[in-house]
Write an enzyme that holds these catalytic residues in place. Sequence first.
Site, mmCIF file in Angstrom:
data_model
loop_
_atom_site.group_PDB
_atom_site.id
_atom_site.type_symbol
_atom_site.label_atom_id
_atom_site.label_comp_id
_atom_site.label_asym_id
_atom_site.label_seq_id
_atom_site.Cartn_x
_atom_site.Cartn_y
_atom_site.Cartn_z
ATOM 1 N N LYS A 166 19.064 6.846 71.795
ATOM 2 C CA LYS A 166 18.856 5.947 70.535
ATOM 3 C C LYS A 166 20.585 6.383 69.809
ATOM 4 O O LYS A 166 20.808 6.858 68.861
ATOM 5 C CB LYS A 166 18.214 6.253 69.421
ATOM 6 C CG LYS A 166 16.582 5.887 69.767
ATOM 7 C CD LYS A 166 15.762 6.097 68.416
ATOM 8 C CE LYS A 166 14.517 6.704 68.882
ATOM 9 N NZ LYS A 166 14.104 7.638 68.162
ATOM 10 N N ARG A 225 -0.310 12.922 65.498
ATOM 11 C CA ARG A 225 -0.313 12.402 64.059
ATOM 12 C C ARG A 225 -1.686 12.221 63.308
ATOM 13 O O ARG A 225 -1.576 12.512 62.085
ATOM 14 C CB ARG A 225 0.377 10.962 64.179
ATOM 15 C CG ARG A 225 1.844 11.068 64.473
ATOM 16 C CD ARG A 225 2.352 9.867 64.333
ATOM 17 N NE ARG A 225 3.995 9.952 64.541
ATOM 18 C CZ ARG A 225 4.806 9.297 65.034
ATOM 19 N NH1 ARG A 225 4.447 7.961 65.389
ATOM 20 N NH2 ARG A 225 6.045 9.657 65.250
ATOM 21 N N GLY A 233 10.870 12.619 68.570
ATOM 22 C CA GLY A 233 9.771 12.636 69.598
ATOM 23 C C GLY A 233 9.812 13.220 70.931
ATOM 24 O O GLY A 233 9.092 13.771 71.349
ATOM 25 N N GLY A 287 13.323 10.243 62.980
ATOM 26 C CA GLY A 287 14.019 9.760 61.920
ATOM 27 C C GLY A 287 14.363 10.631 60.441
ATOM 28 O O GLY A 287 15.412 10.752 60.247
HETATM 29 P P1 ADP Z 1 14.273 11.791 70.470
HETATM 30 O O1 ADP Z 1 12.844 10.718 70.813
HETATM 31 O O2 ADP Z 1 14.203 13.095 70.694
HETATM 32 O O3 ADP Z 1 14.690 11.361 69.107
HETATM 33 P P2 ADP Z 1 15.782 9.576 71.899
HETATM 34 O O4 ADP Z 1 14.447 8.778 71.833
HETATM 35 O O5 ADP Z 1 16.947 9.216 71.312
HETATM 36 O O6 ADP Z 1 15.195 11.253 71.639
HETATM 37 O O7 ADP Z 1 16.104 9.626 73.458
HETATM 38 C C1 ADP Z 1 15.201 10.093 74.352
HETATM 39 C C2 ADP Z 1 15.406 9.617 75.669
HETATM 40 O O8 ADP Z 1 16.947 9.533 76.184
HETATM 41 C C3 ADP Z 1 14.537 10.196 76.856
HETATM 42 O O9 ADP Z 1 13.649 9.223 77.260
HETATM 43 C C4 ADP Z 1 15.778 10.363 77.985
HETATM 44 O O10 ADP Z 1 15.070 9.712 79.125
HETATM 45 C C5 ADP Z 1 16.771 9.515 77.359
HETATM 46 N N1 ADP Z 1 18.009 9.778 77.875
HETATM 47 C C6 ADP Z 1 18.767 11.212 77.763
HETATM 48 N N2 ADP Z 1 19.826 11.245 78.478
HETATM 49 C C7 ADP Z 1 20.112 9.923 79.073
HETATM 50 C C8 ADP Z 1 21.085 9.453 79.562
HETATM 51 N N3 ADP Z 1 22.128 10.261 80.023
HETATM 52 N N4 ADP Z 1 21.153 8.102 80.032
HETATM 53 C C9 ADP Z 1 20.102 7.206 79.518
HETATM 54 N N5 ADP Z 1 18.996 7.982 78.953
HETATM 55 C C10 ADP Z 1 19.247 9.073 78.638
HETATM 56 MG MG MG Z 2 12.572 8.801 71.309
#
Ligand code: ADP
Ligand code: MG
Length: 436
Positions: A236, A36, A393, A416
Site C-alpha cells: 500500500k 476480529r 494485517g 491503519g
Molecule cells: P500490511 O497488510 O502488513 O499493512 P500491505 O497490505 O501494505 O501490508 O502489503 C502486503 C503485501 O505486499 C503482501 O501481500 C506482499 O505480497 C506485498 N509485497 C511485498 N513486497 C512486494 C513487492 N516488492 N512487490 C509487490 N508486492 C509486494
Molecule cells: Mg494488507
Amino acid sequence: MNKKSIKDVNVAGKKCLVRVDFNVPMKNGVITDETRINGALPTIKYLIEQGAKVILCSHMGKPHNIFTKGFGLTKKEKKAVEALPIEEQAKAKEEFLQKALKDKEKFTLKPVAIKLAEKLGQEVKFAEDVVGPCADELVANIKDGEVILLENTRFEQGEEKRDEALCKKLASYCEVYVNDAFGTAHRSHATTAAIAEYGFVKEAVCGFLIEKELSVMADSLENPVRPFVAILGGAKVADKLKVISNLLEKCDTLIIGGGMAYTFLKAQGYEVGTSLVDTEQIEYCKDMMAKAKELGKNFYLPVDAVIAKEFPNPIDAEVETEVCSVENIPADKMGLDIGPKTIELYADAVKSAKTVIWNGPMGVFENPCFANGTISVAKALAETTATTIIGGGDSAAAVTTFGLADKMTHISTGGGASLELFEGKKLPGIECLNDK
Ligand code: ADP
Ligand code: MG
C-alpha cells in the site's frame, strides 16, 4: 491511558451501544477468519456478565456507492454506461443498480450474528436494518444480558458522512456508548466517533480491545526507549508513504523494504525495471530522503533485491529468481524481495534497537521464493530485547505463519489505526471518549 473504559462506568441494566470491528473476511457467505470476532469477545462477555443490554454495531466491507454515499453509479460504472450507444444506456444503468443492490446480501452481518451466538452460547438477535423498524423493535424489547447485532452500518449513507440524524437516532438506543473497534479508530464516521463527538451520548467509553492496544502502543510510543527503529514495507505504497514525514520526526532509524522501496530507489535515480512504483510520489520520496538527512536520522534502503520476470500467479507459484544489486535491475524484471546483503544490513540495524515498530512485509512473503527477507527481519526482531510492535494485517499474518508471533511484544489488530498511532497522531475513535 486517560480515557474511561467500561470498567469505569456502571453498565448493569443499561443499554450499551458497542461499536465493534466485525469487518471479517468472507467468501460466499462463510467467514474465513474469525480473529476480529474473537477480539471483541472479552468486552461483550463482560457486558453480559454485568447484566447490560448489549447492542452491537459494525461496518463490513465496502458496499456500493448507493449505500455509502447516496450516489447512483460509481465513476467507473458511469463511464462504462456513457461509452454505450445512447439507446442502450438506460438498460445498462438499471443493470448496474440492480447489481449494486445485491451488495445487501454480500455485505450483510447476518453470518456474524450466527457465529457470535455460537461463540457466546446464547442467542444473538439480528436486526435487518441499522436504525429502521426492525432495530427499533428489538432495542425496545431488549432485556438485561441479551445481545442484539445491528445490520452493516455502511448500509446507512450517514455512516461515513457523520450524519447528525443518524447519530441522534443511534444515541436514542443507548445510555452508554462503547467503542471497541480499534481497527476503525482512525476513522471519523458516525458510529466510530461522531456519535460521541456531537455529545449525543451521556457516557462514551472504550472496551477492552482498544484499552489493550493503547496501553501497549501509546505507552511505548509516547516516550519510546531509544534507539527507536521503524520498518516500513508492503504494497500500500501511497498510504504508507504519507506517514513517513511524521515518523521521521519520531524515530532514530527508518528502514524501507517491500514494494515501497522501489519508489525511493527510482527517486535516487536507479532504474527499477517493472517493480511496483508510484510515479506521483517520486518528488515526495526525494523530500523525505532530504528530511532524514537534515534531521540526522538513519535511513536504509535495499542494496540488493530478489527479482523475477513477473509477479507470481498464483501467488505461491514457483518462479525463476535471481539476486541483483539495485544498480543492476534489468528493464524487464521486478524486485519482489530484499536480497541477502540487504537482509544482513537490516538485521544489523535492528540489533541495538530498544523499540521497533514494523508495518508491511519486506517482500511477497506468501511465496517461499520471496519470503526470506520477511522471515529474516521477523527473526531479527524475535532475537532482540527491544519492545517489538507489529501492525498491518499482512505483517501480522507473516509473523504468525513463521511461528514468531509469541516472540513479539504486541501484534496489533488494526493496520491503519496502528500506523497513525506510530506517526503520533490522535485517533478520532479514541479522542471522542470521556476522560477519566
Ligand atoms: P500490511 O497488510 O502488513 O499493512 P500491505 O497490505 O501494505 O501490508 O502489503 C502486503 C503485501 O505486499 C503482501 O501481500 C506482499 O505480497 C506485498 N509485497 C511485498 N513486497 C512486494 C513487492 N516488492 N512487490 C509487490 N508486492 C509486494
Ligand atoms: Mg494488507
